[in-house]
Design an enzyme around this catalytic site. Sequence first.
Site, PDB file in Angstrom:
ATOM      1  N   CYS A   1     -85.001  17.080  81.043  1.00 11.03           N
ATOM      2  CA  CYS A   1     -83.553  16.957  80.864  1.00 11.03           C
ATOM      3  C   CYS A   1     -82.908  18.313  80.553  1.00 11.03           C
ATOM      4  O   CYS A   1     -82.865  19.191  81.401  1.00 11.03           O
ATOM      5  CB  CYS A   1     -83.261  15.911  79.798  1.00 11.03           C
ATOM      6  SG  CYS A   1     -81.558  15.288  79.870  1.00 11.03           S
TER       7      CYS A   1
ATOM      8  N   HIS B   1     -86.082  10.859  81.391  1.00 10.61           N
ATOM      9  CA  HIS B   1     -86.884  10.892  80.159  1.00 10.61           C
ATOM     10  C   HIS B   1     -88.136  10.027  80.332  1.00 10.61           C
ATOM     11  O   HIS B   1     -88.073   8.803  80.219  1.00 10.61           O
ATOM     12  CB  HIS B   1     -86.058  10.383  78.973  1.00 10.61           C
ATOM     13  CG  HIS B   1     -85.015  11.351  78.520  1.00 10.61           C
ATOM     14  ND1 HIS B   1     -85.271  12.339  77.602  1.00 10.61           N
ATOM     15  CD2 HIS B   1     -83.724  11.498  78.897  1.00 10.61           C
ATOM     16  CE1 HIS B   1     -84.167  13.053  77.414  1.00 10.61           C
ATOM     17  NE2 HIS B   1     -83.216  12.569  78.183  1.00 10.61           N
TER      18      HIS B   1
ATOM     19  N   GLU C   1     -90.555   9.723  78.307  1.00  9.86           N
ATOM     20  CA  GLU C   1     -91.089   9.290  77.013  1.00  9.86           C
ATOM     21  C   GLU C   1     -90.554   7.939  76.559  1.00  9.86           C
ATOM     22  O   GLU C   1     -91.146   7.306  75.681  1.00  9.86           O
ATOM     23  CB  GLU C   1     -90.805  10.349  75.942  1.00  9.86           C
ATOM     24  CG  GLU C   1     -89.345  10.547  75.588  1.00  9.86           C
ATOM     25  CD  GLU C   1     -88.614  11.552  76.468  1.00  9.86           C
ATOM     26  OE1 GLU C   1     -87.587  12.090  76.031  1.00  9.86           O
ATOM     27  OE2 GLU C   1     -89.074  11.790  77.615  1.00  9.86           O
TER      28      GLU C   1
ATOM     29  N   VAL D   1     -99.552   2.497  53.062  1.00 16.20           N
ATOM     30  CA  VAL D   1    -100.546   2.947  54.036  1.00 16.20           C
ATOM     31  C   VAL D   1    -100.880   4.426  53.843  1.00 16.20           C
ATOM     32  O   VAL D   1    -102.049   4.817  53.785  1.00 16.20           O
ATOM     33  CB  VAL D   1    -100.039   2.700  55.472  1.00 16.20           C
ATOM     34  CG1 VAL D   1    -101.031   3.243  56.494  1.00 16.20           C
ATOM     35  CG2 VAL D   1     -99.790   1.225  55.705  1.00 16.20           C
TER      36      VAL D   1
END
Length: 511
Positions: free
Chosen positions: A81, A169, A171, A226
């Site tokens: 991009c 994109h 991702e 966690v």
Amino acid sequence: MPESILIIDFGSQYTQLIARRVRELDVYCEIHPYNHLPDLNSMPELKGIILSGSPCSVTDDGAPMISVSDYTDRYPLLAICYGAQMMAQQEGGEVIPSQIREYGRARLRHLDLHSRLLKEMTAESQVWMSHGDTIAEVPANFEVIASTDTVRVAAFKAKDRETYGIQFHPEVTHSIEGKTVLRNFVVHICGCSQDWTSDQFVESTVENLQNQLQDDKVVLGLSGGVDSSVAAMLIHHAIGKNLHCIFVDNGLLRKHEFEDVLHSYKDMGLNVTGVDAKQDFYEALAGVSDPEGKRKAIGKTFIEVFDREAHRIENVKWLGQGTIYPDVIESVSVKGPSATIKSHHNVGGLPEKMHMKVVEPLRMLFKDEVREVGRTLEIDEAILGRHPFPGPGLAIRILGEVTPEKVQILQEVDHIFISQLKTRNLYAGVWQAAAILLPIQAVGVMGDERTYEQVVCLRAVSSVDGMTADWSHLPYEFLGEVSNQIINQVKGVNRVVYDISSKPPATIEWE
């Protein structure tokens, strides 16, 4: 050091997603802002570079820039991009404002499937566009390898080197074959061997911790969550009883959580001291209604309590923390160091106060990777599968001043909600669930009497990483049963509502 990919960040909201997708390919990567780049000579295992998108335009004054040619001669490069537009402009191409903003789903056409970047993709593949500028002409030494109906230059490559640019994109999940694009670049073009796994991470981290800490003592604050649990187990595997854990009951935990979690930690073989400090926190919160004021009061009190308890241990040289990669990324943004550190990161002031060296074994991992490491360490799934819980605890789920009476009401409501989610096998499908005590009262009828009591809100969301979230569409029957149980069993509550706001525009927590 493992083989790695460098992601250069220009401020895109999707940059962390790029890193997550690369990590999902079992390839290590790091994000660095364009204006805080590492010396590449210090990264001998660097295999390739990805340039992120940006909210800026390459035509803006002061737009973020690097000299792309400094990198393309040394490494394979994928520009996404804004990164692609910047590269095209610097190489002699033409970038112009789009006549209409190109945002949303599009279909790739005229794919050059002989290109190594687009190998194994299908014709008409759906991709996600999000840009206000477009590449009108590619540089002379580049060629177009994919288009859409409205974007002639959707993907392009250099004719003489492994340099690629794409205006979509890969991702985001809306780019259906985006992971194929990233795999082609990272594995086939950069030649990464995909050997960065949780097993490998545990083995190398424990060995590094042993070399780093040797016979020194480490103190670590456990939260029941966690991150601190996995960090503790890694350090425990390295130095055993020289790790001293402190679990503080701040009076803002869930019902029975202090006793339950303390028991589970001892079953894990950890050297843990439990500290009842409820009164310290309640006194610090008395009269405080402002959300940021509550966070600061809790953080300050935690530091005081933790420092007091840690000094009962002799000759401690290290402070262990469960810092994870998003915390590291947020501390240095594309605009320079962050102006503030999150005040709910409640151990933030400890290193300065206690004059200790800091050890952070998880600082390069995302949350999902932390969980995978925890499974490799055979940590109980009840801990690894826990929903995120805010550092300030129930204090920011009680709107207004926090009192022990309000905490008790909210603990009971929360206990019913979470227990029923687990009983009905809905808990694992929800990313985060919470009950919020609202600062209002409502009229109700119980038996023959009118009541004027508290209102509580139930909140459940689905998400991948908390950056965006949608409200969970829990069954109406379930919500009805939970509401009925809360009103019948929790004295002081006569009305239950359900939050159906998504993030954005709302946030997950109310404060």
